[in-house]
Design a protein around this motif. Structure first.
Motif, PDB file in Angstrom:
ATOM      1  N   THR A 139       8.755   0.931 -12.523  1.00  0.00           N
ATOM      2  CA  THR A 139       9.971   0.123 -12.900  1.00  0.00           C
ATOM      3  C   THR A 139      10.595   0.924 -13.908  1.00  0.00           C
ATOM      4  O   THR A 139       9.758   1.202 -15.119  1.00  0.00           O
ATOM      5  CB  THR A 139       9.578  -1.370 -13.263  1.00  0.00           C
ATOM      6  OG1 THR A 139       9.312  -1.884 -11.983  1.00  0.00           O
ATOM      7  CG2 THR A 139      10.912  -1.853 -13.889  1.00  0.00           C
ATOM      8  N   GLU A 167       7.768  -8.907 -16.960  1.00  0.00           N
ATOM      9  CA  GLU A 167       6.553  -8.813 -16.939  1.00  0.00           C
ATOM     10  C   GLU A 167       5.464  -9.792 -17.761  1.00  0.00           C
ATOM     11  O   GLU A 167       5.555  -9.776 -19.048  1.00  0.00           O
ATOM     12  CB  GLU A 167       6.070  -7.362 -17.103  1.00  0.00           C
ATOM     13  CG  GLU A 167       6.585  -6.362 -16.299  1.00  0.00           C
ATOM     14  CD  GLU A 167       5.981  -6.486 -14.608  1.00  0.00           C
ATOM     15  OE1 GLU A 167       4.873  -7.082 -14.504  1.00  0.00           O
ATOM     16  OE2 GLU A 167       6.875  -6.300 -13.784  1.00  0.00           O
ATOM     17  N   LEU A 198      -2.652  -8.224 -15.422  1.00  0.00           N
ATOM     18  CA  LEU A 198      -1.312  -7.385 -15.199  1.00  0.00           C
ATOM     19  C   LEU A 198      -0.810  -7.135 -13.842  1.00  0.00           C
ATOM     20  O   LEU A 198      -1.902  -7.290 -12.718  1.00  0.00           O
ATOM     21  CB  LEU A 198      -1.077  -6.279 -16.208  1.00  0.00           C
ATOM     22  CG  LEU A 198      -1.842  -4.908 -15.652  1.00  0.00           C
ATOM     23  CD1 LEU A 198      -1.160  -3.853 -16.452  1.00  0.00           C
ATOM     24  CD2 LEU A 198      -3.410  -5.068 -15.367  1.00  0.00           C
ATOM     25  N   SER A 199       0.388  -6.983 -13.667  1.00  0.00           N
ATOM     26  CA  SER A 199       0.976  -6.339 -12.220  1.00  0.00           C
ATOM     27  C   SER A 199       0.716  -4.998 -12.043  1.00  0.00           C
ATOM     28  O   SER A 199       0.545  -4.271 -12.946  1.00  0.00           O
ATOM     29  CB  SER A 199       2.372  -6.471 -12.294  1.00  0.00           C
ATOM     30  OG  SER A 199       2.773  -8.091 -12.414  1.00  0.00           O
ATOM     31  N   LEU A 236       5.676   0.313 -16.032  1.00  0.00           N
ATOM     32  CA  LEU A 236       6.938   0.312 -16.632  1.00  0.00           C
ATOM     33  C   LEU A 236       7.098   1.537 -17.516  1.00  0.00           C
ATOM     34  O   LEU A 236       6.127   1.854 -18.208  1.00  0.00           O
ATOM     35  CB  LEU A 236       6.772  -1.002 -17.806  1.00  0.00           C
ATOM     36  CG  LEU A 236       7.048  -2.372 -17.237  1.00  0.00           C
ATOM     37  CD1 LEU A 236       6.916  -3.375 -18.340  1.00  0.00           C
ATOM     38  CD2 LEU A 236       8.400  -2.547 -16.368  1.00  0.00           C
TER      39      LEU A 236
END
Length: 591
Positions: free
Chosen positions: A103, A154, A170-171, A175
Motif C-alpha cells: 500500500t 491500519e 497486524l495485517s 505500508l
C-alpha cells in the motif's frame, strides 16, 4: 487533498506467457531485417540505501509502530524485512506475510494509541495508523492508483512481554510512502509478443529489489496483466512451463534460468519467443543482453532466439504543427521548421472562431490527415495539406478530439462518447486524391460509461491506449487499456479491462513519452509515470493544453503547446530546461 502531478509514463505493460487459446493459423516470425532495440536504462543508479535500526529498549507503543514503519522500505530493498520483524513478537514474526501486497501512501501517517487491557494478565494497547492512500501493488506486481481520495486505516495491536512492547497483530502486506517506493521496489518490464508477432509489448510490474529476477520470470510465465490478454500472441503457448528451481541465479552479469521440461513441448517458434522474452525482461529491454536458459535435462536453450527479429520499440514520430498560415513539420534530425503546405482558406475561416470551447486538434502523417475546430466537424487533408472530401461516414459524427495512432491511423473521440478509428489507405504521396480513402470503425468500450472521454494517446508499439476521463463528480482519471489487433496489425477493438494510472482534480492532457512512460499535464505541473506506476512530479510550461512525444535532434523529446500558442520542447531525461520552438500555433501532433 489535491496533488497535481504529471505522469511520465513508461506506459508499462509487460507481456506474460499466455495460455493456449483458439486455433489461429500459425504466424511466421521475421528472421531477417534490421533489429530495433530499446534504449536501455540503468536501474537504481540514484537509489538511496536505507539502514534502519531495530527497536530501542523501553520504547513505547507509538515508538514501536513508528520504528516499524520506518524499517519497511529496507525489506524489499536489502534486508528481507529482518529488521521489521524485530518489532514483532516471535510468533507474529513467523506468520506475517509482507510480500502479499504493498500500500503506497503520501505525506506523514498519523499514529493514535488507544489503551486496551487485553486481560488481567496481559498488558496491551491498540494502535491506529491513518494515512492518505494513493495506490496499491498486488501480489503479481501490478500497480493500481486509487480511483478516489482514500484515507487508509491500519490497526495494530502491541503487547507488553518480557519487559518490552512488541507488535502482536497486524495485517499482511506493507505500508510504504510514495517517496520510498521507487527506492525499495524495482520497475520491471515483462515483454510479450503482440498478436502480429512484429513487436514486443512492455507490461510494467513492481518487484522487491531483493529477488526481482525470480519474481519477474514467475510472472512472465503466468501471463500478462488482465487488460493486455487480448492484445498478445497466444497461439501455441500454455502455462505448464515453470521455473524448475525456486530462484533465478546470477553469474557475473548473466542471469541463469532453469525451466521445467515442459518447455521442450513448445514449437521451435514459441520456444524462441520465450527465450527472447526472458532475455528482454532480465536485461531491461536489451535484446543482445546475456542470459543462460536450460531445461531439466540440461539442454541449453540460450541461443534459441538467435534468428528472431522483433521490434521492442514502435515507430519514430515527427512533429507536425498547424498555424494560421501553414502546416509545418520538424524532422527528427533537427529542430528546423519545414513547411508542408499553406493553411487552406477553409481552415483559415475556422481559425477566426473562438477556440475556448473547442480547441483545434490536428492529426497528420505522410498520407495526409484531419483537423477539427470550433464546429466539431472534421476537415480532411491530403499529403500536401490541401482540403479533400472526407470519408462519407465522418459526416454523421460530431467529434470532440483527434489523436494519432500508429502508422496511418487516426483516432477520434466523438460527442457521443465513442471512439472512432480511421485507417488511411496507403497511397503514393506523389499521387493526388480528391477524397479521403480508408476504413472507419466505431468502438464502444465499456469504460466509456465511467464519464466523459476527454483525450487519449496510443503507445508507440500500438498495443496500449491511455485515456483521460472526466467523471460525473468533476475529477479526472487516467486509464490504461489494451488495443486488440488482428494478425495483420489492424485494430479490432479495445480491452474492456483497465488499470487506473492517476486520479486528480485537474488534468489537461496525456502523452506517451516513450514505450514505457506517460506524461500527464496538470496546470503548471506534470508528472511522469510508468504506464502503471506512481507519479513523479516534473515542471511543464504554464497552461499546457497539448503534449506529444516525438523525435527532435535525434533524441526522444516531449513537446508542449500552451493556450497562448507557444510550442516548447524538452529532450531525453525530462529534467532539463524547456526550449521554445514556435509560436501562434493552433495544434500539434506526432505523425
Amino acid at each position: 487533498m489535491n496533488r497535481r502531478r504529471a505522469v511520465y509514463s513508461i506506459c508499462i505493460l509487460g507481456m506474460l506467457l499466455p495460455m493456449l487459446t483458439g486455433c489461429a493459423p500459425t504466424l511466421g516470425l521475421a528472421t531477417s531485417g534490421p533489429v530495433e532495440q530499446l534504449s536501455t536504462q540503468s536501474k537504481g543508479s540514484s537509489r538511496v540505501f536505507i539502514d534502519p535500526k531495530g527497536p530501542q529498549d523501553s520504547a513505547k507503543p507509538e515508538e514501536i509502530i513508528r520504528g516499524f514503519l520506518a524499517s519497511l522500505p529496507a525489506g524489499p530493498q536489502s534486508d528481507g524485512f529482518s529488521t521489521a520483524r524485530q518489532y514483532l513478537t516471535p510468533r507474529t514474526a513467523t506468520t506475517w506475510k509482507p510480500d502479499s501486497a504493498v500500500t503506497v501512501y503520501s505525506g506523514e501517517p498519523r499514529i493514535d494509541v488507544q489503551a486496551n487491557q487485553f486481560s488481567q494478565n496481559i498488558k496491551g494497547v491498540r494502535v491506529r495508523v491513518t494515512y492518505e492512500q494513493v495506490g496499491r501493488v498486488d501480489n503479481h506486481g501490478v500497480y493500481r492508483a486509487n480511483d478516489t481520495t482514500t484515507s487508509g486505516i491500519e490497526e495494530f495491536q502491541c503487547q507488553f512481554e518480557h519487559g518490552q512492547w512488541r507488535i502482536n497483530m497486524l495485517s499482511n502486506g506493507v505500508l510504504i510512502s510514495d517517496s520510498d517506493f521507487a527506492q525499495s521496489y524495482r520497475e520491471v518490464q515483462l515483454y510479450m509478443p503482440d498478436s502480429s508477432l512484429t513487436t514486443m509489448i512492455p507490461d510494467t510490474r513492481w518487484f522487491s529489489w531483493n529477488g526481482w529476477r525470480t519474481a519477474a520470470v514467475q510472472e512472465l510465465l503466468r501471463g500478462p496483466v488482465e487488460f493486455l490478454r487480448s492484445s498478445v500472441y497466444r497461439d501455441g503457448f500454455n502455462n505448464n512451463v515453470q521455473l524448475d528451481l525456486d530462484s533465478v541465479t546470477v553469474a557475473g552479469t548473466t542471469a541463469q534460468v532453469k525451466l521445467t521440461n515442459a518447455v521442450a513441448s513448445l514449437s521451435k517458434q514459441n520456444r524462441a519467443l520465450l527465450v527472447h522474452q526472458l532475455r528482454l525482461t532480465l536485461n531491461d529491454g536489451n535484446n543482445k543482453g546475456p542470459i543462460r536458459v536450460i531445461d531439466d535435462s540440461g539442454a541449453d536453450l540460450s541461443n534459441d532466439d538467435n534468428a528472431l527479429q522483433m521490434k521492442v520499440i514502435g515507430q519514430t514520430s515527427h512533429l507536425y504543427s498547424l498555424t494560421h498560415e501553414a502546416l509545418v513539420t520538424v524532422r527528427n534530425s533537427s529542430s528546423n521548421l519545414l513547411r508542408v503546405g499553406l493553411t487552406p482558406p477553409q481552415l483559415q475561416d475556422l481559425t477566426n472562431e473562438s477556440l475556448s470551447s473547442q480547441p483545434f486538434r490536428l492529426v497528420f502523417n505522410s498520407q495526409g490527415g484531419m483537423v477539427i475546430g470550433a464546429n466539431a466537424m472534421p476537415t480532411c487533408l491530403n499529403a500536401n495539406a490541401q482540403v479533400i472530401d472526407c470519408e462519407a461516414q465522418w459526416s454523421s459524427l460530431s467529434l470532440r478530439g483527434l489523436f494519432a495512432g500508429i502508422r496511418n491511423e487516426i483516432w477520434a473521440i466523438t460527442q457521443d462518447n465513442t471512439i472512432a478509428v480511421f485507417t488511411q489507405k496507403h497511397n503514393d504521396p506523389a499521387e493526388e486524391h480528391d477524397n479521403q480513402q480508408g476504413v472507419l470503425q466505431i468502438l464502444h468500450p465499456a469504460w466509456s460509461n465511467f464519464g466523459t472521454l476527454i483525450s487519449l494517446c496510443v503507445s508507440p508499439e500500438g498495443s496500449r491506449i491511455a485515456v483521460l476521463v472526466q467523471r460525473p463528480q468533476g475529477d479526472y482519471v487516467v486509464l490504461i487499456a489494451g488495443i486488440v489487433r488482428d494478425e495483420q496489425g489492424g485494430v479490432q477493438d479495445v480491452s474492456q479491462y483497465t488499470v487506473t494510472l492517476l486520479r486528480d482534480a485537474d488534468i489537461q492532457d496525456i502523452a506517451f513519452f516513450n514505450d514505457t512512460t506517460i506524461v500527464i499535464a496538470q496546470g503548471s505541473l506534470g508528472c511522469i509515470a510508468q504506464a502503471t506506476g506512481p507519479c513523479t512530479n516534473i515542471s511543464i510550461p504554464m497552461n499546457t493544453r497539448q503534449l506529444v512525444g516525438v523525435q527532435l535532434n535525434n533524441a526522444q523529446s516531449l513537446v508542449s503547446l500552451s493556450n497562448n500558442g507557444v510550442v516548447r520542447y524538452i529532450s531525453s531525461s525530462l529534467q532539463g530546461a524547456w526550449r521554445q520552438l514556435d509560436s501562434q500555433t493552433l495544434s500539434i501532433c506526432a505523425g
